[in-house]
Design a protein around this motif. Sequence first.
Motif, PDB file in Angstrom:
ATOM      1  N   MET A   1     -39.836  38.935  -9.887  1.00 46.99           N
ATOM      2  CA  MET A   1     -40.011  37.824 -10.815  1.00 46.99           C
ATOM      3  C   MET A   1     -38.683  37.493 -11.471  1.00 46.99           C
ATOM      4  SD  MET A   1     -42.408  37.554 -14.224  1.00 46.99           S
ATOM      5  CE  MET A   1     -43.934  37.637 -13.268  1.00 46.99           C
ATOM      6  N   THR A   2     -38.365  36.212 -11.532  1.00 53.83           N
ATOM      7  CA  THR A   2     -37.160  35.760 -12.210  1.00 53.83           C
ATOM      8  C   THR A   2     -37.544  35.030 -13.491  1.00 53.83           C
ATOM      9  OG1 THR A   2     -35.723  35.584 -10.269  1.00 53.83           O
ATOM     10  CG2 THR A   2     -35.242  34.111 -12.101  1.00 53.83           C
ATOM     11  N   VAL A   3     -36.868  35.370 -14.585  1.00 54.19           N
ATOM     12  CA  VAL A   3     -37.098  34.728 -15.876  1.00 54.19           C
ATOM     13  C   VAL A   3     -36.063  33.624 -16.050  1.00 54.19           C
ATOM     14  CG1 VAL A   3     -37.237  35.051 -18.371  1.00 54.19           C
ATOM     15  CG2 VAL A   3     -37.965  36.887 -16.827  1.00 54.19           C
ATOM     16  N   ILE A   4     -36.542  32.400 -16.255  1.00 53.28           N
ATOM     17  CA  ILE A   4     -35.646  31.249 -16.431  1.00 53.28           C
ATOM     18  C   ILE A   4     -35.484  30.990 -17.917  1.00 53.28           C
ATOM     19  CG2 ILE A   4     -35.301  28.796 -15.941  1.00 53.28           C
ATOM     20  CD1 ILE A   4     -37.083  29.132 -13.485  1.00 53.28           C
ATOM     21  N   GLU A   5     -34.270  31.188 -18.416  1.00 51.16           N
ATOM     22  CA  GLU A   5     -33.988  30.974 -19.829  1.00 51.16           C
ATOM     23  C   GLU A   5     -33.152  29.719 -20.073  1.00 51.16           C
ATOM     24  OE1 GLU A   5     -33.928  35.329 -21.853  1.00 51.16           O
ATOM     25  OE2 GLU A   5     -32.146  34.820 -20.681  1.00 51.16           O
ATOM     26  N   ASP A   6     -32.414  29.286 -19.065  1.00 53.80           N
ATOM     27  CA  ASP A   6     -31.531  28.132 -19.206  1.00 53.80           C
ATOM     28  C   ASP A   6     -32.320  26.828 -19.098  1.00 53.80           C
ATOM     29  OD1 ASP A   6     -28.898  26.747 -19.223  1.00 53.80           O
ATOM     30  OD2 ASP A   6     -29.482  26.225 -17.179  1.00 53.80           O
ATOM     31  N   PRO A   7     -32.183  25.909 -20.059  1.00 55.78           N
ATOM     32  CA  PRO A   7     -32.938  24.650 -20.023  1.00 55.78           C
ATOM     33  C   PRO A   7     -32.684  23.834 -18.756  1.00 55.78           C
ATOM     34  CG  PRO A   7     -31.969  24.968 -22.191  1.00 55.78           C
ATOM     35  CD  PRO A   7     -31.388  26.034 -21.306  1.00 55.78           C
ATOM     36  N   ALA A   8     -31.425  23.802 -18.301  1.00 55.43           N
ATOM     37  CA  ALA A   8     -31.103  23.035 -17.096  1.00 55.43           C
ATOM     38  C   ALA A   8     -31.784  23.642 -15.871  1.00 55.43           C
ATOM     39  CB  ALA A   8     -29.595  22.980 -16.894  1.00 55.43           C
ATOM     40  N   ALA A   9     -31.801  24.967 -15.801  1.00 55.95           N
ATOM     41  CA  ALA A   9     -32.473  25.623 -14.680  1.00 55.95           C
ATOM     42  C   ALA A   9     -33.975  25.379 -14.733  1.00 55.95           C
ATOM     43  CB  ALA A   9     -32.179  27.125 -14.710  1.00 55.95           C
ATOM     44  N   ALA A  10     -34.536  25.382 -15.941  1.00 52.21           N
ATOM     45  CA  ALA A  10     -35.962  25.107 -16.090  1.00 52.21           C
ATOM     46  C   ALA A  10     -36.288  23.705 -15.616  1.00 52.21           C
ATOM     47  CB  ALA A  10     -36.377  25.290 -17.547  1.00 52.21           C
ATOM     48  N   ALA A  11     -35.467  22.734 -16.019  1.00 54.38           N
ATOM     49  CA  ALA A  11     -35.688  21.353 -15.609  1.00 54.38           C
ATOM     50  C   ALA A  11     -35.569  21.208 -14.094  1.00 54.38           C
ATOM     51  CB  ALA A  11     -34.690  20.430 -16.312  1.00 54.38           C
TER      52      ALA A  11
ATOM     53  N   ALA B   1     -46.295  33.186 -26.447  1.00 51.01           N
ATOM     54  CA  ALA B   1     -45.001  32.604 -26.108  1.00 51.01           C
ATOM     55  C   ALA B   1     -43.869  33.542 -26.506  1.00 51.01           C
ATOM     56  CB  ALA B   1     -44.838  31.247 -26.801  1.00 51.01           C
ATOM     57  N   ARG B   2     -43.996  34.142 -27.691  1.00 53.27           N
ATOM     58  CA  ARG B   2     -42.975  35.099 -28.123  1.00 53.27           C
ATOM     59  C   ARG B   2     -42.933  36.305 -27.193  1.00 53.27           C
ATOM     60  NH1 ARG B   2     -43.737  37.829 -33.839  1.00 53.27           N
ATOM     61  NH2 ARG B   2     -45.289  38.967 -32.607  1.00 53.27           N
ATOM     62  N   LEU B   3     -44.109  36.738 -26.729  1.00 54.60           N
ATOM     63  CA  LEU B   3     -44.183  37.862 -25.801  1.00 54.60           C
ATOM     64  C   LEU B   3     -43.427  37.533 -24.516  1.00 54.60           C
ATOM     65  CD1 LEU B   3     -45.462  40.674 -25.237  1.00 54.60           C
ATOM     66  CD2 LEU B   3     -47.390  39.455 -24.217  1.00 54.60           C
ATOM     67  N   VAL B   4     -43.650  36.336 -23.985  1.00 53.40           N
ATOM     68  CA  VAL B   4     -42.946  35.913 -22.773  1.00 53.40           C
ATOM     69  C   VAL B   4     -41.442  35.868 -23.023  1.00 53.40           C
ATOM     70  CG1 VAL B   4     -42.581  33.987 -21.177  1.00 53.40           C
ATOM     71  CG2 VAL B   4     -44.908  34.623 -21.848  1.00 53.40           C
ATOM     72  N   ARG B   5     -41.050  35.308 -24.173  1.00 50.00           N
ATOM     73  CA  ARG B   5     -39.624  35.202 -24.502  1.00 50.00           C
ATOM     74  C   ARG B   5     -38.974  36.576 -24.620  1.00 50.00           C
ATOM     75  NH1 ARG B   5     -38.590  33.730 -30.437  1.00 50.00           N
ATOM     76  NH2 ARG B   5     -38.951  35.988 -30.544  1.00 50.00           N
ATOM     77  N   ASP B   6     -39.593  37.470 -25.399  1.00 51.24           N
ATOM     78  CA  ASP B   6     -38.984  38.765 -25.674  1.00 51.24           C
ATOM     79  C   ASP B   6     -38.955  39.661 -24.440  1.00 51.24           C
ATOM     80  OD1 ASP B   6     -38.714  37.828 -28.210  1.00 51.24           O
ATOM     81  OD2 ASP B   6     -40.186  39.172 -29.130  1.00 51.24           O
ATOM     82  N   VAL B   7     -40.086  39.739 -23.733  1.00 46.94           N
ATOM     83  CA  VAL B   7     -40.122  40.587 -22.538  1.00 46.94           C
ATOM     84  C   VAL B   7     -39.221  40.003 -21.457  1.00 46.94           C
ATOM     85  CG1 VAL B   7     -41.590  41.545 -20.725  1.00 46.94           C
ATOM     86  CG2 VAL B   7     -42.415  41.462 -23.075  1.00 46.94           C
TER      87      VAL B   7
ATOM     88  N   ILE C   1     -36.231  41.998 -19.680  1.00 46.08           N
ATOM     89  CA  ILE C   1     -36.131  42.140 -18.225  1.00 46.08           C
ATOM     90  C   ILE C   1     -34.749  41.724 -17.751  1.00 46.08           C
ATOM     91  CG2 ILE C   1     -36.929  41.169 -16.035  1.00 46.08           C
ATOM     92  CD1 ILE C   1     -39.739  41.127 -17.205  1.00 46.08           C
ATOM     93  N   VAL C   2     -34.257  40.603 -18.278  1.00 41.41           N
ATOM     94  CA  VAL C   2     -32.921  40.126 -17.896  1.00 41.41           C
ATOM     95  C   VAL C   2     -31.862  41.150 -18.301  1.00 41.41           C
ATOM     96  CG1 VAL C   2     -31.168  38.367 -18.335  1.00 41.41           C
ATOM     97  CG2 VAL C   2     -33.545  37.679 -17.976  1.00 41.41           C
ATOM     98  N   GLY C   3     -31.959  41.650 -19.541  1.00 44.73           N
ATOM     99  CA  GLY C   3     -30.983  42.628 -20.011  1.00 44.73           C
ATOM    100  C   GLY C   3     -31.032  43.927 -19.237  1.00 44.73           C
ATOM    101  N   ALA C   4     -32.248  44.410 -18.951  1.00 41.11           N
ATOM    102  CA  ALA C   4     -32.392  45.655 -18.198  1.00 41.11           C
ATOM    103  C   ALA C   4     -31.867  45.497 -16.773  1.00 41.11           C
ATOM    104  CB  ALA C   4     -33.859  46.081 -18.172  1.00 41.11           C
ATOM    105  N   GLY C   5     -32.064  44.294 -16.207  1.00 40.88           N
ATOM    106  CA  GLY C   5     -31.559  44.040 -14.863  1.00 40.88           C
ATOM    107  C   GLY C   5     -30.044  44.058 -14.815  1.00 40.88           C
ATOM    108  N   ARG C   6     -29.427  43.448 -15.816  1.00 41.92           N
ATOM    109  CA  ARG C   6     -27.962  43.426 -15.849  1.00 41.92           C
ATOM    110  C   ARG C   6     -27.396  44.824 -16.061  1.00 41.92           C
ATOM    111  NH1 ARG C   6     -27.571  38.150 -19.836  1.00 41.92           N
ATOM    112  NH2 ARG C   6     -27.957  36.554 -18.229  1.00 41.92           N
ATOM    113  N   ALA C   7     -28.076  45.619 -16.894  1.00 42.56           N
ATOM    114  CA  ALA C   7     -27.611  46.980 -17.172  1.00 42.56           C
ATOM    115  C   ALA C   7     -28.064  47.971 -16.112  1.00 42.56           C
ATOM    116  CB  ALA C   7     -28.115  47.428 -18.546  1.00 42.56           C
ATOM    117  N   ARG C   8     -28.950  47.507 -15.217  1.00 42.73           N
ATOM    118  CA  ARG C   8     -29.513  48.371 -14.176  1.00 42.73           C
ATOM    119  C   ARG C   8     -30.161  49.602 -14.783  1.00 42.73           C
ATOM    120  NH1 ARG C   8     -25.251  48.087  -9.051  1.00 42.73           N
ATOM    121  NH2 ARG C   8     -25.312  45.803  -8.847  1.00 42.73           N
ATOM    122  N   ARG C   9     -30.950  49.348 -15.807  1.00 45.42           N
ATOM    123  CA  ARG C   9     -31.660  50.423 -16.486  1.00 45.42           C
ATOM    124  C   ARG C   9     -33.156  50.115 -16.483  1.00 45.42           C
ATOM    125  NH1 ARG C   9     -29.041  51.863 -22.165  1.00 45.42           N
ATOM    126  NH2 ARG C   9     -30.632  53.492 -21.916  1.00 45.42           N
ATOM    127  N   PRO C  10     -34.001  51.142 -16.455  1.00 48.02           N
ATOM    128  CA  PRO C  10     -35.452  50.909 -16.485  1.00 48.02           C
ATOM    129  C   PRO C  10     -35.887  50.405 -17.856  1.00 48.02           C
ATOM    130  CG  PRO C  10     -34.986  53.245 -16.656  1.00 48.02           C
ATOM    131  CD  PRO C  10     -33.667  52.570 -16.362  1.00 48.02           C
TER     132      PRO C  10
END
Length: 233
Positions: free
Chosen positions: A1-11, A113-119, A123-132
């Motif tokens: 699953m990919t989380v889209i945070e950038d408005p341009a990417a969402a559009a 909505a906050r749950l989706v935003r925070d999690v 997920i994005v941060g854990a992916g970049r850090a390669r941590r569980p």
Amino acid sequence: MTVIEDPAAAAASLDPTRLRLLAELAAGPASAAMLAGRVGVPRQKVNYHLKTLERHGLVELAGERRKGNVTERLMRATAASYVISPTALGAVQPDPGRARDQLSARWLLSLAARLVRDVGALIVGAGRARRPLATFALDAEVRFASAADRAAFVEELTRGVGALVRKYHDGGAAAGRDHRVVVALHPSVKEDTAVVGRGTGTVEDTSGEGGPAAGRLPAARDTDAPAPQEERD
């Protein structure tokens, strides 16, 4: 699953043609020529859409192959599914801090909505850090015989969760880490398989009183009606 945070990417992802291309590429790599035949769009336009999706990190190069005098780029989706974070909405994203009302369906939606935003951010941060990432979720369905049973269930649930929070919360733990607990209760939605994904569906009557589903929670106020504070938002 990919989380889209950038408005341009969402559009970019919400364009109907690009959604179809993402669905095709989630099933496996394909070239612009292959996709053109599947979605009924000229290859040149498919190439344009693919470059847009690639620029926003939604598709990536899977490989290349020679076909006659042409080198075809095989593209693939970067995920099997995508979720758009409320972060993409900027200042207009839902904020559960504006009006706390446990009996408001709109407040419940703000929490979700906050749950989706925070999690999503975790997920994005854990992916970049390669941590569980340590999380837990519980999903269940319950059929109440009456509105009174539903009210009793909510009361017991509130007491039980409150007792657990008080038992394990240690505000003075220097090495501790804060966690958020969200518990929700809402009428079940029966999706119409013919229109899944279009935001439609039917709500089962869980009021225990017969008639159209009112979506009422244990209190007397109907949660389908905006709370006074919500009308001021």
